[in-house]
Each structure stands twice: as structure tokens, then as C-alpha cells.
Design an enzyme around this catalytic site. Structure first.
Site, PDB file in Angstrom:
ATOM      1  N   ASP A  53      51.843  31.663  63.227  1.00 15.69           N
ATOM      2  CA  ASP A  53      52.451  30.801  64.140  1.00 15.69           C
ATOM      3  C   ASP A  53      53.886  30.311  63.893  1.00 15.69           C
ATOM      4  O   ASP A  53      54.291  30.097  62.884  1.00 15.69           O
ATOM      5  CB  ASP A  53      51.728  29.898  64.536  1.00 15.69           C
ATOM      6  CG  ASP A  53      52.006  28.714  65.864  1.00 15.69           C
ATOM      7  OD1 ASP A  53      52.390  29.239  66.561  1.00 15.69           O
ATOM      8  OD2 ASP A  53      51.945  27.607  65.144  1.00 15.69           O
ATOM      9  N   ASP A  91      55.943  27.178  65.882  1.00 11.57           N
ATOM     10  CA  ASP A  91      56.013  25.919  66.199  1.00 11.57           C
ATOM     11  C   ASP A  91      55.079  25.179  65.452  1.00 11.57           C
ATOM     12  O   ASP A  91      53.891  25.163  65.627  1.00 11.57           O
ATOM     13  CB  ASP A  91      55.697  25.611  67.865  1.00 11.57           C
ATOM     14  CG  ASP A  91      57.124  26.303  68.473  1.00 11.57           C
ATOM     15  OD1 ASP A  91      57.907  26.657  67.907  1.00 11.57           O
ATOM     16  OD2 ASP A  91      56.658  26.227  69.805  1.00 11.57           O
ATOM     17  N   THR A  95      54.252  33.925  68.277  1.00  8.13           N
ATOM     18  CA  THR A  95      54.670  32.837  68.866  1.00  8.13           C
ATOM     19  C   THR A  95      54.939  33.024  70.492  1.00  8.13           C
ATOM     20  O   THR A  95      55.123  33.989  70.873  1.00  8.13           O
ATOM     21  CB  THR A  95      56.275  32.368  68.315  1.00  8.13           C
ATOM     22  OG1 THR A  95      56.544  31.040  69.282  1.00  8.13           O
ATOM     23  CG2 THR A  95      57.287  33.418  68.455  1.00  8.13           C
ATOM     24  N   ALA A  96      54.557  31.875  71.119  1.00  7.46           N
ATOM     25  CA  ALA A  96      54.879  31.770  72.513  1.00  7.46           C
ATOM     26  C   ALA A  96      56.438  31.884  72.959  1.00  7.46           C
ATOM     27  O   ALA A  96      56.751  32.032  74.220  1.00  7.46           O
ATOM     28  CB  ALA A  96      54.055  30.735  73.279  1.00  7.46           C
ATOM     29  N   LYS A 105      47.890  35.966  72.059  1.00  7.45           N
ATOM     30  CA  LYS A 105      48.311  35.994  70.578  1.00  7.45           C
ATOM     31  C   LYS A 105      47.439  37.017  69.932  1.00  7.45           C
ATOM     32  O   LYS A 105      47.736  37.893  69.137  1.00  7.45           O
ATOM     33  CB  LYS A 105      48.450  34.772  70.073  1.00  7.45           C
ATOM     34  CG  LYS A 105      49.771  33.779  70.133  1.00  7.45           C
ATOM     35  CD  LYS A 105      49.835  32.769  69.344  1.00  7.45           C
ATOM     36  CE  LYS A 105      51.117  31.846  69.642  1.00  7.45           C
ATOM     37  NZ  LYS A 105      51.175  30.832  68.537  1.00  7.45           N
ATOM     38  N   ASP A 110      67.473  18.590  83.269  1.00  5.94           N
ATOM     39  CA  ASP A 110      66.650  19.558  82.673  1.00  5.94           C
ATOM     40  C   ASP A 110      66.656  19.046  80.983  1.00  5.94           C
ATOM     41  O   ASP A 110      65.478  19.444  80.703  1.00  5.94           O
ATOM     42  CB  ASP A 110      67.424  20.944  82.805  1.00  5.94           C
ATOM     43  CG  ASP A 110      67.541  21.403  84.026  1.00  5.94           C
ATOM     44  OD1 ASP A 110      66.432  21.137  84.943  1.00  5.94           O
ATOM     45  OD2 ASP A 110      68.451  21.574  84.786  1.00  5.94           O
ATOM     46  N   ASP A 121      48.900  25.943  63.185  1.00  9.37           N
ATOM     47  CA  ASP A 121      48.662  24.377  63.182  1.00  9.37           C
ATOM     48  C   ASP A 121      47.782  24.159  64.342  1.00  9.37           C
ATOM     49  O   ASP A 121      47.328  22.964  64.486  1.00  9.37           O
ATOM     50  CB  ASP A 121      49.968  23.751  63.641  1.00  9.37           C
ATOM     51  CG  ASP A 121      50.729  23.839  64.828  1.00  9.37           C
ATOM     52  OD1 ASP A 121      50.577  22.657  65.567  1.00  9.37           O
ATOM     53  OD2 ASP A 121      51.042  24.819  65.341  1.00  9.37           O
ATOM     54  N   ASN A 135      44.544  26.209  69.592  1.00 12.77           N
ATOM     55  CA  ASN A 135      44.902  27.219  70.916  1.00 12.77           C
ATOM     56  C   ASN A 135      44.846  28.581  69.948  1.00 12.77           C
ATOM     57  O   ASN A 135      44.560  29.409  70.782  1.00 12.77           O
ATOM     58  CB  ASN A 135      46.242  27.072  71.442  1.00 12.77           C
ATOM     59  CG  ASN A 135      46.279  25.603  72.298  1.00 12.77           C
ATOM     60  OD1 ASN A 135      45.276  25.461  72.860  1.00 12.77           O
ATOM     61  ND2 ASN A 135      47.230  24.799  72.203  1.00 12.77           N
TER      62      ASN A 135
END
Length: 300
Positions: free
Chosen positions: A53, A55, A160-161, A205, A81, A228, A231
């Protein structure tokens, strides 16, 4: 669809989107790998790999936030933003885990920002943003773990997302094999503002890792995964060697209940807050050595 017939229409649709996102990520990752095959030689155990992963596992904070900062600097969007990006990053750092609703909001904002821009342009800018905001935020301990797998002759993938383009840049800069990431739709090299499937998050994932393992003829029981976040339990549960890195509370509990390995590379104060000794993994060399010993034992 037969295998999904028992699910409700809503769950069946969500599962189908996860599968589509995972397959798209695996296809994009393999294409990138072969384009740079000479750049990332990985001799050795061709049926084992490691999946990391990004992040808060490999890098402090969220890649999307850092990417957003770089785009703001280049006047891609307005101050309000950036404020939203900053709020999401603050929530991420305070909670130490991903909030799906917050992450979805950030991704939606990012898609609207890049719509109409060329993929090549964002890749070029992404290289600059990595140097400006990301390079100094790589956890040395996790980097050492990844290097231990590479030294053992195994391929190492980010999962990763974050957009696959951003993830690929980070993987290349770290000398990893490649990256599985969220695939944004593009037509003739221009972003449409839509995703292929859904964000590569949670079950998606796991589907991406499963699809890549099938395409690369990997034995998942011989593979390792690192994250970490709770999810990512679906992804971690796929492999024979799951690791909880800088874990959130839910993952820490789950890891301990299931005998998974834990490493924490955060500050002593942060590590104490989640109940892990500060000395659990602050040494990058020590972390890499532990991983390499484990890999060697598996081969005996």
C-alpha cells in the site's frame, strides 16, 4: 455472473465494479512493467512478489493530497479546492486511517480537475511533483523492506487508490517493479473525468492483486503484502505473509488476533498512541534484515 448470483443486485454491482477496477489496474500495471522491463530486472523467485500500500505505508500522508498541492501551484484549480484537499489530509493524519467518504470526495475533485488534460502532461507534471512534495516523505523502514524483497529476487508492486500514473512514477523513482492504481478513463490520450470501474480501494485492491497474480503466474501463498489500513484486510488476507505497517487501530487488533507481523515507523509519540513500542521498527536496516531472513527461511 453465476458465481455472484446469490448477492443482492446492489452488492453484485459493487463486486462487479471492484473486479473491473482490479482487472484494469492489473492490465495497466503489466503494460507499464513490460515497457520498462530492462529498467527493473527481477531475477530470482519468479512466483513470489510483494505488494505495498502507498499512503501512510510507504509514504507519509496521502499521495492525492501532495499531487493536489502540485497542481494548485500550477494553477489547475482555486484556493477553496486546495482547502478541501488540506482538510482531507488533516483528517487522514489525525485519524491515522482512510475515511472512505473523505477519500471519495478527494478523488472526485481530482477527476474534475484533470478532465480534458492530456495524460502525457499529467505524467510530466507528476514527475516534478514527486521531487517537490513526495521524495522526502518516504518511510525509510518500509523502503528497506521493499528493497529486501528486490534483493531476494522478487518483484515489488505498489497497490494504491492513487491514480495509476502517480503510483507508477513513485514506483519507478523507488526502483520498484511497478504499480497497481486507480485507472482514470482516457480517450486519445485525454482524460474524460470518469474512472474505469471504481477507485482501487478495499476489495478492489484484492481483485487487482488476484488478477496480477494470475497474469504473472504468482503463488500468492509465497507472496507478502503490507498496509497501514484495515480497509486493506482483503488484500492482506490473500497472501501468505501479511504485514501491518504503521497500522490503524482496527488493523492492529486484527493483525494481533491473526498473528500477522507488525512494524511501526512513526514517531515515538504516535506509536505510543496506537499502542506499539516506538522501537518496533525505527531502524530501516534492521527492518530490511528481518524481511530478508524471513524470505530466506521460506525458501528452505
Amino acid at each position: 455472473m453465476g458465481g455472484l448470483a446469490w448477492l443482492t443486485p446492489r452488492k453484485r454491482s459493487a463486486t462487479a465494479r471492484s473486479v473491473l477496477a482490479g482487472e484494469a489496474a492489473a492490465e495497466a500495471a503489466r503494460k507499464t512493467e513490460h515497457e520498462h522491463e530492462s529498467e527493473f530486472p527481477t531475477p530470482g523467485d519468479t512466483r513470489a512478489a510483494a505488494f505495498f500500500d502507498l499512503d501512510n505505508t510507504v509514504m507519509q500522508g496521502a499521495a492525492l493530497f501532495h499531487f493536489g498541492r502540485g497542481l494548485y501551484k500550477r494553477r489547475f484549480f482555486r484556493t477553496r479546492d486546495l482547502t478541501r484537499f488540506a482538510w482531507q489530509q488533516a483528517c487522514f493524519r489525525i485519524a491515522g486511517s482512510e475515511n472512505p467518504e473523505h477519500m471519495e470526495d478527494v478523488r472526485s475533485s481530482a477527476l474534475s480537475i484533470v478532465k480534458g488534460h492530456r495524460v502525457a502532461e499529467l505524467m510530466r507534471i507528476g514527475e516534478e511533483i514527486y521531487d517537490e512534495y513526495m521524495a522526502d516523505r518516504i518511510w525509510p523502514g518500509t523502503r528497506a523492506l521493499a528493497q529486501a524483497h528486490l534483493d531476494a529476487g522478487q518483484k515489488v508492486w505498489l497497490v494504491t487508490a492513487a491514480p495509476v500514473e502517480t503510483a507508477t512514477i513513485i514506483a519507478r523513482r523507488l526502483g520498484l517493479t511497478g504499480a497497481l492504481g486507480t485507472v482514470a478513463e482516457s480517450v486519445d490520450g485525454v482524460y474524460t473525468g470518469r474512472l474505469v470501474g471504481e477507485p482501487l480501494h478495499g476489495p478492489a485492491k484484492a481483485e487487482a492483486v488476484r488478477a496480477l497474480a494470475a497474469a504473472e503466474d504468482l503463488d500468492l501463498d509465497r507472496c507478502a503484502a503490507y498496509s497501514d489500513s484495515a480497509n486493506d484486510i482483503p488484500m492482506l488476507s490473500l497472501v501468505g505473509y501479511p504485514y501491518a505497517i504503521n497500522p490503524d487501530n482496527r488493523l492492529r487488533v486484527h493483525a494481533r488476533e491473526n498473528g500477522w507481523r507488525l512494524r511501526d515507523y512513526r514517531t515515538g509519540r504516535k506509536a505510543a498512541r496506537v499502542g506499539i513500542p516506538a522501537a518496533a521498527g525505527v531502524g530501516a536496516v534492521a527492518g530490511g534484515t528481518v524481511a530478508l531472513v524471513a524470505l530466506q527461511r521460506r525458501r528452505r
